[in-house]
Design an enzyme around this catalytic site. Structure first.
Site, PDB file in Angstrom:
ATOM      1  CE  LYS A 134       0.728   2.027   3.221  1.00 59.25           C
ATOM      2  NZ  LYS A 134       2.129   2.325   3.812  1.00 59.25           N
ATOM      3  CE1 TYR A 219      -1.614  -0.192   7.537  1.00 59.27           C
ATOM      4  CE2 TYR A 219      -0.477   1.745   7.092  1.00 59.27           C
ATOM      5  CZ  TYR A 219      -0.683   0.423   7.157  1.00 59.27           C
ATOM      6  OH  TYR A 219       0.566  -0.445   6.673  1.00 59.27           O
TER       7      TYR A 219
HETATM    8  P1  NAD Z   1      12.459   1.934   1.825  1.00 62.59           P
HETATM    9  O1  NAD Z   1      12.710   3.312   1.027  1.00 62.59           O
HETATM   10  O2  NAD Z   1      13.033   1.658   2.976  1.00 62.59           O
HETATM   11  O3  NAD Z   1      12.647   1.096   0.483  1.00 62.59           O
HETATM   12  C1  NAD Z   1      12.495   1.137  -0.834  1.00 62.59           C
HETATM   13  C2  NAD Z   1      13.243   0.283  -1.458  1.00 62.59           C
HETATM   14  O4  NAD Z   1      13.053   0.509  -3.096  1.00 62.59           O
HETATM   15  C3  NAD Z   1      14.849   0.409  -1.432  1.00 62.59           C
HETATM   16  O5  NAD Z   1      15.397  -0.844  -1.269  1.00 62.59           O
HETATM   17  C4  NAD Z   1      15.155   1.196  -2.508  1.00 62.59           C
HETATM   18  O6  NAD Z   1      16.674   0.905  -2.951  1.00 62.59           O
HETATM   19  C5  NAD Z   1      14.148   0.733  -3.508  1.00 62.59           C
HETATM   20  N1  NAD Z   1      14.137   1.648  -4.910  1.00 62.59           N
HETATM   21  C6  NAD Z   1      14.156   1.090  -6.137  1.00 62.59           C
HETATM   22  N2  NAD Z   1      14.165   2.249  -6.872  1.00 62.59           N
HETATM   23  C7  NAD Z   1      13.905   3.281  -5.837  1.00 62.59           C
HETATM   24  C8  NAD Z   1      14.035   4.707  -6.391  1.00 62.59           C
HETATM   25  N3  NAD Z   1      13.944   5.118  -7.596  1.00 62.59           N
HETATM   26  N4  NAD Z   1      14.063   5.580  -5.328  1.00 62.59           N
HETATM   27  C9  NAD Z   1      13.937   5.215  -4.122  1.00 62.59           C
HETATM   28  N5  NAD Z   1      14.102   3.848  -3.630  1.00 62.59           N
HETATM   29  C10 NAD Z   1      14.077   2.902  -4.740  1.00 62.59           C
HETATM   30  O7  NAD Z   1      10.798   2.090   2.033  1.00 62.59           O
HETATM   31  P2  NAD Z   1       9.836   1.315   2.377  1.00 62.59           P
HETATM   32  O8  NAD Z   1       9.480   1.716   4.034  1.00 62.59           O
HETATM   33  O9  NAD Z   1      10.407  -0.358   2.708  1.00 62.59           O
HETATM   34  O10 NAD Z   1       8.709   1.160   1.765  1.00 62.59           O
HETATM   35  C11 NAD Z   1       8.240   0.435   0.520  1.00 62.59           C
HETATM   36  C12 NAD Z   1       6.922   0.377   0.045  1.00 62.59           C
HETATM   37  O11 NAD Z   1       6.312  -0.391   1.215  1.00 62.59           O
HETATM   38  C13 NAD Z   1       6.348   1.825   0.288  1.00 62.59           C
HETATM   39  O12 NAD Z   1       5.114   1.664  -0.775  1.00 62.59           O
HETATM   40  C14 NAD Z   1       5.647   1.745   1.455  1.00 62.59           C
HETATM   41  O13 NAD Z   1       4.367   2.520   1.671  1.00 62.59           O
HETATM   42  C15 NAD Z   1       5.147   0.264   1.742  1.00 62.59           C
HETATM   43  N6  NAD Z   1       5.334   0.068   3.328  1.00 62.59           N
HETATM   44  C16 NAD Z   1       4.238  -0.670   3.867  1.00 62.59           C
HETATM   45  C17 NAD Z   1       4.254  -1.122   5.228  1.00 62.59           C
HETATM   46  C18 NAD Z   1       3.155  -1.706   5.831  1.00 62.59           C
HETATM   47  O14 NAD Z   1       2.850  -1.780   6.911  1.00 62.59           O
HETATM   48  N7  NAD Z   1       2.311  -2.516   5.058  1.00 62.59           N
HETATM   49  C19 NAD Z   1       5.317  -0.418   6.177  1.00 62.59           C
HETATM   50  C20 NAD Z   1       6.407   0.308   5.468  1.00 62.59           C
HETATM   51  C21 NAD Z   1       6.213   0.530   4.177  1.00 62.59           C
END
Ligand code: NAD
Length: 365
Positions: A134, A219
């Protein structure tokens, strides 16, 4: 005709009825799985590293089979830690080659919001089922493209709405639907936090689609839709900023109100510049109930105005979510959290932004 998805209420009821049973039997299967589905994590950031990879080890129907990352050093670490073979390691440019890899059944998209469509479409074209985090994407058009591509490929698309599998949330759905305290008239929900690093993608509209609403306010929106089982028809919203430099691209704090056909009013708040909120309350004719610490990864604290317990054993929400999707694939049943569910939230969030921008109520069809 659209597929007949089981309603959230039916699914919640089935899950709750056996809340004390082991996880896998709660999800409807009495026998051990004949095979575990191979999941590839696409994007190895915080969520994949700290939640999803550990949760995969706790699933019954899934296993970590592959990774997609743009960082070779991460690939080496993950290969060593999880025993992932070289042929199941991809970068974003080569992930379509998953088509030749029968060990991977599902791609779990965990990249920034504005890349979900690109990566979902690549995975579907490689013949993989897709579980996408999401918010689904940053515009309804992109969500529709994701749905269309998965349909064309004959593969399932699910959105990572973990709270739809969490027993405390499901119990609140039951209390609402069974009118335990009479009809619910008002829902108050909020989720926010103080965001750190000003240079992260979450503060860049092109990658995030918006600020806290897209990230965590969704949420609160989900709670309102889950509890009522209805879709809002009218939206109002206001936005405030105390730090226009840090929040030049996305909103800082936003409040929204949703009116539902039955007359329920939902009021939501979300912020990137204050610790909390993280809870919801449903106010009904004869009492109220709700959850504190409602949206974190740990166990929420339930409360009922009649003093009765609202408490269940801790659940790994991600493990349940992934097992539920795997079972749908194995049993050839449609997911209860399809792309259409993510699309509807994105449509409503766009209406919320429009209401905040214009200062006028927005009517939803
Ligand atoms: P994050 O920034 O920690 O990780 C993102 C990943 O995407 C990194 O590994 C990064 O290298 C990669 N990536 C690839 N192309 C990229 C670009 N052009 N710019 C930036 N990063 C790039 O983020 P996260 O917290 O892991 O979140 C990722 C997804 O998961 C989001 O959509 C977020 O909304 C979702 N999320 C959901 C929950 C949940 O509880 N369901 C919790 C956190 C995050």
């Amino acid at each position: 005709m659209p597929p007949a998805y089981p309603s959230r209420r039916e699914f919640a009821g089935a899950l709750l009825a056996t809340a004390a049973a082991p996880l896998w039997s709660r999800l409807g299967c009495q026998t051990p799985p004949s095979r575990k589905l191979g999941f590839a994590l696409v994007g190895l950031g915080n969520l994949s590293t700290n939640q999803l990879a550990p949760a995969l080890q706790r699933t019954r129907y899934c296993r970590l089979a592959g990774i997609v990352t743009g960082t070779p050093a991460k690939a080496e670490r993950w290969k060593a830690e999880y025993g992932i073979p070289d042929e199941s390691v991809y970068d974003y440019a080569t992930m379509r080659r998953m088509a030749q890899n029968p060990d991977i059944d599902v791609a779990y998209i965990v990249t920034p919001n504005g890349l979900h469509a690109e990566h979902t479409i690549a995975a579907a074209r490689a013949g993989k089922h897709v579980l996408c985090e999401k918010p689904m994407e940053i515009s309804p058009e992109r969500c529709e493209a994701m749905i269309a591509e998965c349909e064309r490929a004959g593969r399932q698309l699910a959105i990572g709405y973990r709270c739809q599998f969490e027993p405390h949330h499901l119990e609140c759905v039951r209390l609402t639907q069974e009118k335990t305290f009479g009809p619910v008239r008002l829902v108050e929900a909020g989720f926010g936090f103080t965001i750190g690093n000003p240079n992260q993608w979450r503060l860049d509209r092109a990658l995030a689609g918006g600020g806290p609403l897209m990230d965590v306010g969704v949420y609160a929106l989900q709670t309102a839709r889950m509890l009522t089982g209805e879709e809002p028809t009218l939206v109002t919203a206001v936005e405030t900023k105390t730090d226009p430099v840090k929040f030049h691209s996305v909103e800082e704090t936003l409040a929204f109100q949703l009116t539902f056909p039955s007359g329920v009013l939902a009021s939501g708040v979300t912020t990137y510049n204050a610790q909390g909120p993280n809870d919801f309350t449903a106010f009904a004719e004869r009492g109220s109930f709700g959850l504190a610490s409602a949206y974190g990864y740990s166990t929420p604290q339930g409360r009922r105005s009649d003093g009765e317990a609202l408490r269940f054993d801790p659940t790994d929400q991600f493990a349940v979510e992934m097992d539920a999707f795997a079972q749908c694939i194995l049993d050839d049943r449609p997911t209860t959290v399809p792309g259409e569910e993510g699309l509807q939230d994105v449509r409503i969030m766009m209406a919320i932004y429009q209401a905040a921008r214009t200062g006028s109520a927005v009517r939803l069809a």
